[in-house]
Motif scaffolding. Structure first.
Motif, PDB file in Angstrom:
ATOM      1  N   HIS A 425     -31.494 -29.916  -3.925  1.00 12.02           N
ATOM      2  CA  HIS A 425     -30.586 -30.269  -4.771  1.00 12.02           C
ATOM      3  C   HIS A 425     -29.337 -28.994  -5.084  1.00 12.02           C
ATOM      4  O   HIS A 425     -28.371 -29.004  -5.528  1.00 12.02           O
ATOM      5  N   GLY A 426     -29.595 -27.746  -4.146  1.00  8.52           N
ATOM      6  CA  GLY A 426     -28.463 -26.881  -4.146  1.00  8.52           C
ATOM      7  C   GLY A 426     -28.707 -25.769  -5.443  1.00  8.52           C
ATOM      8  O   GLY A 426     -27.801 -25.172  -5.656  1.00  8.52           O
ATOM      9  N   ASN A 427     -29.626 -25.867  -6.046  1.00  3.68           N
ATOM     10  CA  ASN A 427     -29.729 -25.139  -7.269  1.00  3.68           C
ATOM     11  C   ASN A 427     -30.273 -23.605  -6.692  1.00  3.68           C
ATOM     12  O   ASN A 427     -31.121 -22.896  -7.202  1.00  3.68           O
ATOM     13  N   ASP A 428     -29.885 -22.993  -5.806  1.00  2.00           N
ATOM     14  CA  ASP A 428     -30.102 -21.724  -5.188  1.00  2.00           C
ATOM     15  C   ASP A 428     -30.109 -20.545  -6.294  1.00  2.00           C
ATOM     16  O   ASP A 428     -29.163 -20.649  -7.221  1.00  2.00           O
ATOM     17  N   LEU A 429     -30.810 -19.500  -6.089  1.00  2.00           N
ATOM     18  CA  LEU A 429     -30.922 -18.493  -7.189  1.00  2.00           C
ATOM     19  C   LEU A 429     -30.168 -17.162  -6.203  1.00  2.00           C
ATOM     20  O   LEU A 429     -30.509 -16.907  -5.044  1.00  2.00           O
TER      21      LEU A 429
END
Length: 645
Positions: A425-429
């Motif tokens: 979902h593209g919730n990268d850190l």
């Protein structure tokens, strides 16, 4: 137990007429010299098949007819908690014309009757069943053990010095003891492994805690050949923990400690110390009780326990010990009681009996710590749980999933490091651009919770002055998520033994960049507008704290955990079902879960911080410790769906 009184002028190994002249190496020769070479045909060492001696067929038929058909003996073989019952010297209840079966019968009936409550899996008798080893005494004792036979209860017995000619070893040949308690009595029991060719040493098995255990019951004096047979039993089951029972091994001292007698030292040197599988030994013979711990040749602890109450009122009244094993707590809780006296077998007005109902001294009721996995690792190591693919963790509703495996152990994260959101979902850190962060404040590690899907973690160092953390991208979709459909937030973590309550308290595993005031909350006195709108933190007392401002109310709502020991891995899950929020630690609900109805989380599109905690608009605390897999799901999960499951 021999009846010779103590002679304080003699060293302990010589007391009570103990036979010190028959060493292990010379035992077979001693038997041959006394014409004791002919023994009855008995069980094959490992198969358990046996040819019954004279008079044995009738007893075997009776045993078969009465064993395993009552359905009363049903241990839970998978439970991590189970009990071993121990009965020491009962000789004074079977002494010539003075025979009183009632105490032993009461104890055995208690073991059967309370089997389910204690999850009892096995009973051992430590020898000296009788005073003189006479046929009539043995037959009387044997008839009482029919209580166990009828219930299908597994048990072991062994010969003490009063059950046979104490000047002999296991090559003594046929005896009344062997006629009643020889291999023919046990050969059809599922617990039976077999006996030495002479019939006096036997091996039994039971299943508990999801694994097999061995009870090795050795003779009063086991010959070199008997020990060779015992070694073959263990060699055939090299991964099985062993409880060794014998009549004499250690004697007690006035403090409740214990030390080897002469034969016990030989048995230790020649056998016990050489077999790492033996972790607990039980013996009678001497009084009173005592225990000690010795290290075997592998450098591992062996618990050595002496149990005997025949010197107490009514010959000990067939007192029993219950060894309550708890594999989850890594302890064995021990208690001592007399079912016969507890049941009023000598009338409630008997003052002497009243003193013997339950024994509560330090040598009779105690807890010993045993790290079972570590203790058994030398012969039965627990295989680490294999890592699980990230895709298998993407349960329906997964919004973000971060894991830290696949990196060089100990390597520092570069400032440009990006931890990909495995959910897609593209919730990268990203590593936060923090002024003052020290070099190496974030490092990769291969350490992880044993039930964690990913075999890696992130180590955060430096603390408040120089620590560093991660945070989601500014445009990450999860930043704007309000979780009105419920949520489950999970994380694996570990606190170092150097955790400083004053410096590290109230640092966050996971929190929101936005404050309560920024999301329009804490307008009343209930809450603090400067604290994060959402935070999963650890107090100075290492209590987990889920403090949030739900969308459904103005003030804060907090779930509290309990004080967590340092230096080990934990799993936390916080679950909201659109009505209530429950916190779980290692899959177990905590006590301080508020009953307040609540729904959703208040956010204004700002990043989530991993390891960071902002207060009053600035970074206030940085987590010190290790963080493993983190998963956020937009619905309530059941504990069976957690990553730890």
């Amino acid at each position: 137990m021999q009846n010779t009184p103590r002679d304080p002028a003699r060293p302990p190994v010589s007391r009570r007429g103990f036979l010190v002249g028959s060493g292990l190496a010379g035992a077979a020769g001693l038997a041959a010299a006394n014409g004791l070479g002919s023994a009855p045909a008995v069980a094959d060492p490992l198969s358990g098949t046996a040819a019954a001696g004279p008079g044995a067929a009738a007893h075997a038929a009776q045993s078969v007819a009465s064993t395993g058909h009552t359905g009363r003996w049903r241990p839970d073989t998978t439970s991590p908690r189970f009990t071993l019952a121990v009965m020491p010297d009962t000789q004074y209840m079977f002494d010539g014309a003075a025979v009183d079966e009632a105490p032993m019968r009461a104890s055995l009936e208690y073991v059967v009757r309370e089997q389910s409550r204690h999850n009892t899996v096995f009973l051992v008798h430590l020898g000296d069943l009788t005073q003189n080893g006479a046929a009539s005494e043995m037959q009387a004792a044997g008839s009482v053990f029919d209580v166990l036979d009828r219930a299908g209860a597994p048990y072991s017995v062994l010969a003490g010095n009063h059950d046979i000619d104490s000047s002999t070893d296991d090559q003594r040949g046929r005896t009344p003891y062997l006629d009643v308690f020889g291999p023919q009595r046990f050969r059809r029991s599922p617990s039976w492994i077999g006996s030495s060719p002479d019939g006096y040493n036997s091996a039994h098995r039971f299943t508990a805690g999801g694994r097999e255990w061995i009870v090795l019951a050795l003779d009063w004096h086991t010959s070199a050949g008997g020990l060779a047979w015992a070694s073959s039993v263990l060699a055939a089951r090299p991964h099985t923990p062993v409880i060794l029972t014998t009549h004499t091994l250690v004697d007690s001292d006035p403090t409740g400690g214990a030390a080897f007698d002469a034969y016990g030292q030989q048995l230790w040197d020649a056998f016990i110390a050489q077999h790492d599988q033996v972790f607990l030994t039980l013996n009678g013979h001497y009084w009173g009780p005592g225990r000690t711990t010795k290290q075997n040749a592998a450098g591992h602890d062996v618990e050595l326990h002496l149990t005997n109450y025949q010197n107490r009122y009514y010959g000990g009244a067939a007192m029993i010990r219950l060894y309550h094993v708890d594999l989850e707590r890594n302890v064995i809780d021990v208690e001592t009681l007399s079912p016969f006296l507890l049941g009023g077998g000598l009338d409630d007005t008997n003052e002497l009996a009243a003193q013997e109902l339950r024994l509560s001294g330090d040598v009779d009721r105690f807890t010993m710590a045993v790290d079972f996995d570590a203790r058994f690792a030398g012969f039965a190591p627990v295989a680490p749980r294999a890592s699980r693919p990230a895709a298998s963790m993407l349960v329906p509703g997964t919004l973000a999933y971060w894991r830290f495996d696949g990196n060089a152990d100990g390597a520092a994260l570069a400032s440009s490091t990006r931890v990909r959101d495995q959910s897609g979902h593209g919730n990268d850190l990203l590593v936060a651009a923090r002024t003052g962060a020290v070099a190496g404040a974030l490092r990769w590690s291969n350490a992880h919770h044993p039930d964690q899907p990913g075999a890696g973690s992130l180590v955060l160092q430096g603390g408040k002055p120089g620590g560093q953390h991660l945070q989601t991208l500014d445009a990450a979709p999860i930043n704007a998520e309000h979780f009105r459909g419920g949520y489950t937030i999970e994380a694996f973590f570990s606190l170092p033994t150097t955790f400083d309550p004053s410096a590290n308290g109230f640092s966050a595993l996971l929190s929101q960049y936005s404050s309560a005031g920024q999301v329009g909350k804490a307008r009343s006195s209930d809450g603090d507008p400067d604290e994060p709108a959402v935070t999963l933190s650890l107090s100075g007392d290492r209590e987990l704290q889920w403090c949030v401002y739900p969308a459904s109310q103005d003030g804060s709502l907090t779930n509290w955990g309990h004080e967590l020991p340092l230096g080990q891995w934990w799993h936390v899950a916080v679950v909201n079902d659109r009505s209530h929020t429950v916190m779980y630690v290692d899959g177990c609900p905590v006590v301080r879960n508020p009953s307040t109805r609540n729904r959703g989380l208040s956010t204004v599109g700002k990043p989530w911080l991993l390891g960071g905690y902002r207060y009053g608009g600035v970074l206030d605390q940085v987590f010190v410790g290790s963080i493993g897999d983190v998963r956020i799901v937009g619905r309530a999960l059941e504990p069976g769906e957690f990553m730890i499951a």
